[in-house]
Write a protein that holds these residues in place. Structure first.
Motif, PDB file in Angstrom:
ATOM      1  N   ASN A   7      -1.686  79.770  29.746  1.00 53.73           N
ATOM      2  CA  ASN A   7      -1.161  78.424  29.988  1.00 53.73           C
ATOM      3  C   ASN A   7       0.282  78.348  29.503  1.00 53.73           C
ATOM      4  O   ASN A   7       0.866  79.366  29.108  1.00 53.73           O
ATOM      5  CB  ASN A   7      -2.022  77.358  29.293  1.00 53.73           C
ATOM      6  N   SER A  39       6.311  74.388  27.838  1.00 60.59           N
ATOM      7  CA  SER A  39       6.407  73.588  29.053  1.00 60.59           C
ATOM      8  C   SER A  39       7.806  73.640  29.646  1.00 60.59           C
ATOM      9  O   SER A  39       8.802  73.669  28.923  1.00 60.59           O
ATOM     10  CB  SER A  39       6.029  72.130  28.750  1.00 60.59           C
ATOM     11  N   GLY A  94      -3.578  77.273  32.892  1.00 58.60           N
ATOM     12  CA  GLY A  94      -3.846  75.856  32.671  1.00 58.60           C
ATOM     13  C   GLY A  94      -5.001  75.677  31.695  1.00 58.60           C
ATOM     14  O   GLY A  94      -5.305  76.587  30.944  1.00 58.60           O
ATOM     15  N   ASN A  96      -3.061  72.497  32.534  1.00 58.44           N
ATOM     16  CA  ASN A  96      -1.866  71.918  31.948  1.00 58.44           C
ATOM     17  C   ASN A  96      -2.050  70.435  31.646  1.00 58.44           C
ATOM     18  O   ASN A  96      -2.643  69.695  32.435  1.00 58.44           O
ATOM     19  CB  ASN A  96      -0.686  72.079  32.913  1.00 58.44           C
ATOM     20  N   SER A  99       0.933  66.770  35.142  1.00 59.10           N
ATOM     21  CA  SER A  99       0.858  67.231  36.528  1.00 59.10           C
ATOM     22  C   SER A  99       1.895  68.306  36.821  1.00 59.10           C
ATOM     23  O   SER A  99       2.909  68.444  36.122  1.00 59.10           O
ATOM     24  CB  SER A  99       1.071  66.051  37.479  1.00 59.10           C
ATOM     25  N   ASN A 100       1.631  69.072  37.873  1.00 55.66           N
ATOM     26  CA  ASN A 100       2.612  69.987  38.453  1.00 55.66           C
ATOM     27  C   ASN A 100       2.563  69.805  39.964  1.00 55.66           C
ATOM     28  O   ASN A 100       2.008  70.621  40.699  1.00 55.66           O
ATOM     29  CB  ASN A 100       2.318  71.432  38.051  1.00 55.66           C
ATOM     30  N   SER A 108       7.804  74.639  36.405  1.00 58.10           N
ATOM     31  CA  SER A 108       6.543  74.683  35.683  1.00 58.10           C
ATOM     32  C   SER A 108       6.253  76.065  35.099  1.00 58.10           C
ATOM     33  O   SER A 108       6.182  77.065  35.826  1.00 58.10           O
ATOM     34  CB  SER A 108       5.399  74.294  36.628  1.00 58.10           C
ATOM     35  N   THR A 110       3.336  76.633  33.837  1.00 56.34           N
ATOM     36  CA  THR A 110       1.950  76.828  34.275  1.00 56.34           C
ATOM     37  C   THR A 110       1.906  77.555  35.607  1.00 56.34           C
ATOM     38  O   THR A 110       1.188  78.547  35.776  1.00 56.34           O
ATOM     39  CB  THR A 110       1.237  75.475  34.398  1.00 56.34           C
ATOM     40  N   SER A 128      -3.655  71.847  36.709  1.00 58.53           N
ATOM     41  CA  SER A 128      -2.972  70.803  35.948  1.00 58.53           C
ATOM     42  C   SER A 128      -3.698  69.480  36.130  1.00 58.53           C
ATOM     43  O   SER A 128      -4.386  69.262  37.129  1.00 58.53           O
ATOM     44  CB  SER A 128      -1.514  70.647  36.422  1.00 58.53           C
ATOM     45  N   ASN A 164      -4.074  70.595  41.293  1.00 60.53           N
ATOM     46  CA  ASN A 164      -3.881  69.420  40.442  1.00 60.53           C
ATOM     47  C   ASN A 164      -5.123  68.547  40.541  1.00 60.53           C
ATOM     48  O   ASN A 164      -5.567  68.203  41.640  1.00 60.53           O
ATOM     49  CB  ASN A 164      -2.650  68.631  40.872  1.00 60.53           C
TER      50      ASN A 164
END
Length: 244
Positions: A7, A39, A94, A96, A99-100, A108, A110, A128, A164
Motif C-alpha cells: 500500500n 501518499s 491498498g 487506500n 479515493s484514487n 497515486s 497506491t 481505494s 474504488n
C-alpha cells in the motif's frame, strides 16, 4: 496462488490488513509495505540510498502472513517483495484510505504499486475507498473485496485494474477513467511560529460523466477501471507519422 500485498498508507493501515485478509482466501499472502505514509508519491523509486526492510508482525488472528515494513516508496516495496518472496503471481495494493479516481491515479502511490507489479509482467490491482469524513468499516467491505477479487481473477491475465469502493457498496461496475478539467487551488496559512505555509488541492470544474469511475462511486457502486502501461496517444501518433 502467491499474492504480494502492499500500500502507500503504511504498514499500520487497517486497509492493508483488510486486503491481505481477503486475499488470503485465494492463496498464500505476503505483505511488504512502507513503514510510514507515502501518499501521493506516485511511481517514485529510491536510488540515492539503500532501502531497508524489517520483519513486521501480522496483527491478524489466524494464518500468519510474512510481512516486512520498508523505508521506501510503494514501488520500492513491490520490487523488494518480489525479491524477498518471489515468485509471485498477483500484486495487490491498498486498501487506500482515500479515493484514487480520475486524475488522482497520476500521483497515486497506491496505483503506482500496482503498476510496478504489472511492469514485472504480473497481474495487479489497486484498491481505494473514499473517507467522506469517517473511517471505513472494513468488516463491511471485506465481502466486497472478496467478490471483486473473484471477478478480477476470472479476467484474462495479466491485467492491471484500478478499483474504488464506496463505503457501502450496492454493486460492481466496469468503468472508464474520469477525465475532467480541474482548478488548482493553493490555500495559504501559517505555522505556530508565524511562518507561511501552503496547502495544495484541486476541485473539479464539472460533474463526472456517466460510466466513469467517479460517477460510479458517487452512485454507490464499486468502480473497476482497466488500465494499461502504454500511454501513447494513438490518435495523434498516426497523423503525426503521416506528415513526417
Amino acid at each position: 496462488m502467491r499474492i504480494l500485498v502492499t500500500n502507500d498508507d503504511g504498514i499500520f493501515s487497517p486497509g492493508l490488513w483488510a486486503l491481505a485478509d481477503a486475499a488470503g482466501r485465494f492463496g498464500e499472502v505476503f505483505v511488504v509495505a512502507p513503514e510510514a505514509e507515502q501518499s501521493a508519491t506516485g511511481h517514485a523509486i529510491t536510488i540515492a540510498h539503500p532501502v531497508r526492510a524489517y520483519p513486521h508482525p501480522s496483527p491478524l488472528p489466524g494464518p500468519h502472513f510474512p510481512a516486512y515494513r520498508v523505508r521506501g516508496t510503494p514501488a520500492d516495496c513491490v520490487a523488494l517483495g518480489l525479491h524477498l518472496f518471489g515468485p509471485i503471481d498477483l500484486v495487490l495494493s491498498g486498501v487506500n484510505l482515500g479515493s484514487n479516481l480520475g486524475h488522482e491515479i497520476w500521483h497515486s502511490g497506491t496505483v503506482a504499486a500496482a503498476k510496478q507489479g504489472r511492469l514485472f509482467g504480473l497481474s495487479a490491482a489497486a484498491f481505494s475507498v473514499p473517507l467522506n469524513g469517517s473511517t471505513p468499516d472494513f468488516e463491511l467491505l471485506k465481502p466486497w473485496l472478496v467478490r471483486t477479487l473473484e471477478t478480477l481473477l476470472r479476467l484474462e491475465q495479466p491485467f492491471l485494474v484500478n478499483v474504488n469502493l464506496p463505503q457501502q457498496p450496492k454493486g460492481f461496475l466496469w468503468t472508464r477513467q474520469s477525465v475532467r478539467a480541474y482548478e488548482g487551488v493553493v490555500v495559504p496559512g501559517e505555522d505556530p511560529m508565524g511562518r507561511p505555509l501552503y496547502w495544495f488541492a484541486a476541485r473539479p470544474l464539472k460533474e463526472a460523466e456517466e460510466g466513469t469511475d467517479r460517477w460510479a462511486v458517487e452512485q454507490g457502486f464499486i468502480a473497476a477501471t482497466p488500465l494499461r502501461l502504454d500511454l501513447t496517444d494513438e490518435g495523434r501518433l498516426q497523423p503525426a507519422l503521416a506528415h513526417d
